[in-house]
Write a protein that holds these residues in place. Structure first.
Motif, short mmCIF file in Angstrom:
data_model
loop_
_atom_site.label_atom_id
_atom_site.label_comp_id
_atom_site.label_asym_id
_atom_site.label_seq_id
_atom_site.Cartn_x
_atom_site.Cartn_y
_atom_site.Cartn_z
N ARG A 23 -65.41 75.46 -2.49
CA ARG A 23 -66.29 73.46 -3.42
C ARG A 23 -65.96 73.75 -4.76
O ARG A 23 -65.92 75.31 -5.02
CB ARG A 23 -67.55 73.11 -2.87
N ASN A 24 -66.39 72.96 -5.19
CA ASN A 24 -66.56 73.40 -6.53
C ASN A 24 -67.97 72.52 -7.09
O ASN A 24 -68.65 72.22 -6.42
CB ASN A 24 -65.55 72.44 -7.55
N ASN A 25 -68.23 73.24 -8.71
CA ASN A 25 -69.90 73.00 -9.63
C ASN A 25 -70.58 73.41 -8.54
O ASN A 25 -71.80 72.41 -7.57
CB ASN A 25 -69.36 71.21 -9.66
N PRO A 26 -70.87 74.09 -8.84
CA PRO A 26 -71.50 75.08 -8.10
C PRO A 26 -72.78 74.19 -8.26
O PRO A 26 -74.37 73.90 -8.32
CB PRO A 26 -71.92 76.28 -7.87
N GLN A 27 -73.72 73.85 -9.72
CA GLN A 27 -74.23 73.44 -11.06
C GLN A 27 -74.63 72.10 -10.27
O GLN A 27 -75.43 71.08 -10.63
CB GLN A 27 -74.51 73.78 -12.20
N GLY A 111 -73.80 62.68 -6.11
CA GLY A 111 -73.45 63.10 -4.57
C GLY A 111 -71.96 64.01 -4.17
O GLY A 111 -71.73 64.55 -5.27
N VAL A 112 -71.85 63.77 -2.79
CA VAL A 112 -70.49 64.29 -2.21
C VAL A 112 -69.77 63.60 -1.48
O VAL A 112 -70.88 62.95 -0.85
CB VAL A 112 -71.28 66.10 -1.58
N ALA A 113 -68.70 63.94 -1.57
CA ALA A 113 -68.15 64.30 -1.75
C ALA A 113 -67.12 63.75 -3.16
O ALA A 113 -66.84 62.12 -2.67
CB ALA A 113 -66.74 65.16 -0.79
N THR A 114 -66.62 64.56 -3.89
CA THR A 114 -66.39 63.50 -5.14
C THR A 114 -65.50 62.33 -4.72
O THR A 114 -65.14 60.98 -4.81
CB THR A 114 -66.45 64.39 -6.15
N ASN A 115 -64.16 62.99 -3.89
CA ASN A 115 -62.86 62.32 -3.62
C ASN A 115 -63.24 61.55 -2.32
O ASN A 115 -61.69 61.04 -2.09
CB ASN A 115 -61.44 63.36 -3.47
N ASN A 116 -64.03 61.55 -1.59
CA ASN A 116 -64.31 61.13 -1.22
C ASN A 116 -65.11 60.35 -0.88
O ASN A 116 -65.30 58.59 -1.04
CB ASN A 116 -64.98 61.63 1.06
N SER A 117 -67.10 60.14 -0.73
CA SER A 117 -67.95 58.87 -0.60
C SER A 117 -68.40 58.40 -1.49
O SER A 117 -68.50 57.45 -1.94
CB SER A 117 -69.58 60.13 0.41
N VAL A 118 -68.56 60.06 -2.63
CA VAL A 118 -68.79 59.31 -3.71
C VAL A 118 -67.34 58.06 -4.24
O VAL A 118 -68.15 57.47 -5.09
CB VAL A 118 -69.20 60.49 -5.36
N GLY A 136 -69.95 63.77 -13.80
CA GLY A 136 -68.83 64.42 -12.88
C GLY A 136 -69.72 66.03 -12.33
O GLY A 136 -69.64 65.96 -11.59
N ASP A 137 -70.54 66.16 -13.73
CA ASP A 137 -70.62 67.41 -12.62
C ASP A 137 -72.18 67.77 -12.18
O ASP A 137 -72.63 68.53 -11.89
CB ASP A 137 -71.68 68.02 -14.33
N ALA A 138 -72.33 66.34 -11.49
CA ALA A 138 -73.34 66.08 -10.73
C ALA A 138 -72.84 65.53 -9.31
O ALA A 138 -73.75 65.18 -8.50
CB ALA A 138 -74.79 64.84 -11.02
N CYS A 139 -71.23 66.33 -9.07
CA CYS A 139 -70.59 66.04 -8.03
C CYS A 139 -69.72 67.22 -7.29
O CYS A 139 -69.51 67.75 -8.83
CB CYS A 139 -70.06 64.45 -8.29
N PHE A 140 -69.91 67.45 -6.58
CA PHE A 140 -68.32 68.39 -5.68
C PHE A 140 -67.75 67.93 -4.83
O PHE A 140 -67.81 67.10 -3.61
CB PHE A 140 -69.73 69.50 -5.58
N THR A 141 -66.50 68.30 -4.43
CA THR A 141 -66.18 68.02 -3.31
C THR A 141 -65.37 70.09 -2.97
O THR A 141 -65.82 70.42 -3.49
CB THR A 141 -65.07 67.75 -3.52
N PHE A 142 -64.46 69.78 -1.42
CA PHE A 142 -63.99 70.88 -0.72
C PHE A 142 -62.81 71.02 -1.43
O PHE A 142 -61.81 69.69 -1.36
CB PHE A 142 -64.49 70.66 -0.13
N ASP A 143 -62.08 72.27 -1.29
CA ASP A 143 -60.56 72.80 -0.62
C ASP A 143 -60.33 71.75 0.89
O ASP A 143 -60.93 71.41 1.30
CB ASP A 143 -60.60 73.83 -0.66
N LYS A 144 -58.88 70.85 0.32
CA LYS A 144 -58.62 70.23 1.00
C LYS A 144 -56.49 70.65 1.02
O LYS A 144 -56.58 70.22 0.06
CB LYS A 144 -59.04 69.22 0.87
N ARG A 174 -71.79 63.15 -18.55
CA ARG A 174 -71.89 64.29 -18.08
C ARG A 174 -73.70 64.17 -17.84
O ARG A 174 -74.10 63.31 -17.97
CB ARG A 174 -72.17 65.35 -18.76
N THR A 175 -74.47 64.82 -17.12
CA THR A 175 -75.58 64.73 -17.13
C THR A 175 -76.16 65.01 -18.09
O THR A 175 -77.20 63.68 -17.92
CB THR A 175 -76.01 66.11 -15.76
N ASP A 176 -75.92 65.26 -19.13
CA ASP A 176 -76.74 65.74 -20.23
C ASP A 176 -76.37 64.51 -20.78
O ASP A 176 -77.44 63.76 -21.79
CB ASP A 176 -76.27 66.85 -20.95
#
Length: 183
Positions: A23-27, A111-118, A136-144, A174-176
């Motif tokens: 996935r991306n965005n570990p933070q 939330g998750v996944a950026t390219n799906n439910s978000v 965008g820094d508070a969302c993530f997705t997966f390799d596909k 961004r979150t900030d």
């Protein structure tokens, strides 16, 4: 931003790193938790959304520990929670009505996944007339794999999805920046 709801999409135990692929965005969860804290301190509306599978073979079949919210995103009694069976959090869930009854017009979606439910929830929200921001820094997705069978990394999917949303469906931020606007 008083009439702004924080919508937290699918931050369930099944989405913890030990249960998913690359996935991306570990933070992302840390950033979502910062936003949740800010909303709670200000008494602003929070909506927790979780996915529930329609098939017993699904990863999020009711009763599975994967369905439970991640501990730091466990809803407080005063916060709204809803379940969905499709990517769009608005489809058949009563979310639009819940927001309108509270005169909420602005949403921050994480939330998750950026390219799906978000992405599905953000598109629906915008089409229903809500003003939406996506940090965008508070969302993530997966390799596909794409339709051609080429595996694309999560960051590529993430950026493409955010690019699809920005301007027409949402303001990607961004979150900030969200926290700074809260004051």
């Amino acid at each position: 931003m008083n009439a702004t709801a924080l919508i937290i999409i699918d931050l369930q135990r099944g989405m913890l790193p030990e249960n998913t692929g690359p996935r991306n965005n570990p933070q992302a969860e840390d950033n979502a938790a910062h936003l949740l804290h800010a909303w709670r301190v200000r008494g602003m509306p929070v909506v927790h959304v979780r996915h529930m599978s329609r098939s017993p073979e699904g990863s999020f079949w009711p009763g599975s520990s994967n369905c439970e919210f991640q501990p730091r995103f466990e809803p407080l009694p005063s916060e709204h929670r809803l379940e969905k069976n499709v990517p769009d959090a608005f489809a058949g869930s009563g979310l639009e009505r819940w927001l309108r009854l509270r005169d909420v017009h602005h949403l921050v979606v994480v939330g998750v996944a950026t390219n799906n439910s978000v992405e599905a929830a953000v598109r629906a929200a915008a089409c229903l007339g809500f003003d939406v921001a996506v940090p965008g820094d508070a969302c993530f997705t997966f390799d596909k794999a794409d339709l051609g069978g080429v595996v694309r990394d999560a960051e590529e999917w993430h950026l493409m999805s955010l690019s699809n949303l920005d301007g027409e469906y949402a303001v990607v931020t961004r979150t900030d920046e969200i926290l700074a606007r809260l004051g």
